[in-house]
Scaffold this motif. Sequence first.
Motif, PDB file in Angstrom:
ATOM      1  N   VAL A  54       0.848  -1.201   0.000  1.00 44.16           N
ATOM      2  CA  VAL A  54       0.000   0.000   0.000  1.00 44.16           C
ATOM      3  C   VAL A  54       0.879   1.245   0.000  1.00 44.16           C
ATOM      4  O   VAL A  54       0.638   2.194  -0.759  1.00 44.16           O
ATOM      5  N   LYS A  55       1.910   1.254   0.838  1.00 41.96           N
ATOM      6  CA  LYS A  55       2.828   2.401   0.878  1.00 41.96           C
ATOM      7  C   LYS A  55       3.478   2.614  -0.481  1.00 41.96           C
ATOM      8  O   LYS A  55       3.623   3.758  -0.940  1.00 41.96           O
ATOM      9  N   ALA A  56       3.886   1.530  -1.134  1.00 41.26           N
ATOM     10  CA  ALA A  56       4.505   1.641  -2.459  1.00 41.26           C
ATOM     11  C   ALA A  56       3.511   2.197  -3.477  1.00 41.26           C
ATOM     12  O   ALA A  56       3.850   3.089  -4.264  1.00 41.26           O
ATOM     13  N   ALA A  57       2.281   1.709  -3.457  1.00 42.86           N
ATOM     14  CA  ALA A  57       1.263   2.194  -4.403  1.00 42.86           C
ATOM     15  C   ALA A  57       0.962   3.664  -4.171  1.00 42.86           C
ATOM     16  O   ALA A  57       0.825   4.444  -5.123  1.00 42.86           O
ATOM     17  N   GLN A  58       0.857   4.064  -2.913  1.00 47.77           N
ATOM     18  CA  GLN A  58       0.602   5.470  -2.616  1.00 47.77           C
ATOM     19  C   GLN A  58       1.790   6.342  -3.020  1.00 47.77           C
ATOM     20  O   GLN A  58       1.602   7.451  -3.524  1.00 47.77           O
ATOM     21  N   TYR A  59       3.005   5.841  -2.830  1.00 47.10           N
ATOM     22  CA  TYR A  59       4.190   6.593  -3.228  1.00 47.10           C
ATOM     23  C   TYR A  59       4.201   6.805  -4.739  1.00 47.10           C
ATOM     24  O   TYR A  59       4.389   7.920  -5.223  1.00 47.10           O
ATOM     25  N   VAL A  60       3.994   5.728  -5.484  1.00 44.40           N
ATOM     26  CA  VAL A  60       4.008   5.805  -6.946  1.00 44.40           C
ATOM     27  C   VAL A  60       2.911   6.753  -7.445  1.00 44.40           C
ATOM     28  O   VAL A  60       3.126   7.547  -8.356  1.00 44.40           O
ATOM     29  N   ALA A  61       1.741   6.705  -6.813  1.00 40.48           N
ATOM     30  CA  ALA A  61       0.635   7.578  -7.219  1.00 40.48           C
ATOM     31  C   ALA A  61       0.967   9.053  -6.996  1.00 40.48           C
ATOM     32  O   ALA A  61       0.543   9.915  -7.763  1.00 40.48           O
ATOM     33  N   SER A  62       1.729   9.342  -5.943  1.00 39.85           N
ATOM     34  CA  SER A  62       2.035  10.741  -5.641  1.00 39.85           C
ATOM     35  C   SER A  62       3.381  11.203  -6.208  1.00 39.85           C
ATOM     36  O   SER A  62       3.745  12.368  -6.053  1.00 39.85           O
ATOM     37  N   HIS A  63       4.099  10.302  -6.860  1.00 42.84           N
ATOM     38  CA  HIS A  63       5.398  10.638  -7.462  1.00 42.84           C
ATOM     39  C   HIS A  63       5.451  10.110  -8.897  1.00 42.84           C
ATOM     40  O   HIS A  63       6.143   9.113  -9.169  1.00 42.84           O
ATOM     41  N   PRO A  64       4.757  10.765  -9.819  1.00 42.29           N
ATOM     42  CA  PRO A  64       4.777  10.305 -11.222  1.00 42.29           C
ATOM     43  C   PRO A  64       6.216  10.220 -11.740  1.00 42.29           C
ATOM     44  O   PRO A  64       7.055  11.055 -11.419  1.00 42.29           O
ATOM     45  N   GLY A  65       6.478   9.180 -12.481  1.00 40.12           N
ATOM     46  CA  GLY A  65       7.808   9.000 -13.046  1.00 40.12           C
ATOM     47  C   GLY A  65       8.739   8.188 -12.175  1.00 40.12           C
ATOM     48  O   GLY A  65       9.878   7.918 -12.558  1.00 40.12           O
ATOM     49  N   GLU A  66       8.294   7.803 -10.980  1.00 37.64           N
ATOM     50  CA  GLU A  66       9.114   6.971 -10.104  1.00 37.64           C
ATOM     51  C   GLU A  66       8.418   5.627  -9.890  1.00 37.64           C
ATOM     52  O   GLU A  66       7.193   5.539  -9.928  1.00 37.64           O
ATOM     53  N   VAL A  67       9.217   4.606  -9.657  1.00 35.30           N
ATOM     54  CA  VAL A  67       8.693   3.274  -9.351  1.00 35.30           C
ATOM     55  C   VAL A  67       9.454   2.711  -8.153  1.00 35.30           C
ATOM     56  O   VAL A  67      10.583   3.117  -7.875  1.00 35.30           O
ATOM     57  N   CYS A  68       8.835   1.768  -7.469  1.00 39.93           N
ATOM     58  CA  CYS A  68       9.437   1.159  -6.278  1.00 39.93           C
ATOM     59  C   CYS A  68       9.984  -0.223  -6.630  1.00 39.93           C
ATOM     60  O   CYS A  68       9.235  -1.081  -7.094  1.00 39.93           O
TER      61      CYS A  68
END
Length: 187
Positions: A152-166
């Motif tokens: 969930v943290k990874a999905a929320q991070y990716v959603a709020s940081h376009p162009g980055e992936v975990c």
Amino acid sequence: MGLINTTIKPFKATGFKQGKFVDVTDADVKGKWSIFFFYPADFTFVCPTELEDLADNYDTLQGMNVEVYSVSTDTHFSHKAWHDTSPAIGKIKYTMLGDPSGVITNNFDVMREGIGLADRGTFLVDPDGVIQFCEVTAEGIGRNASELLRKVKAAQYVASHPGEVCPAKWEEGEKTLAPSLDLVGKI
């Protein structure tokens, strides 16, 4: 499992939450992150261990703006009876949706054909109602809420940081990747 990046389908269900019966629709899900946590049946064996593990992490999920809906093809009445009799299930504060018609279970494609029970399926839905993550396991394989929290943290991070992936095993605060031609073959 072609459900990733699709919008959840319409549904209306009655659930049990903190001593009350509540109605929930697909429209109620929009606006915050949601976990749909399908399990085979009330009064079983692996299911209460999973639901208790999720209950132990519910406050953390709430702090991340995530709502939890456990779902089985049992009724909301059965959920109440189980909540009132099982110490593990008695810990649950999230909504336990009843799906005796199988609409939600079929919408998420986790209905066991000819049996009427859900597979162990976990789905993360974003605030727009789009499925971002799904995992389905066999009957005897219990899930881990700590790993779910990480995803969930990874999905929320990716959603709020376009162009980055975990990357694999990413934990909050660790380095992410910015996919580009320069990275091809260098990882």
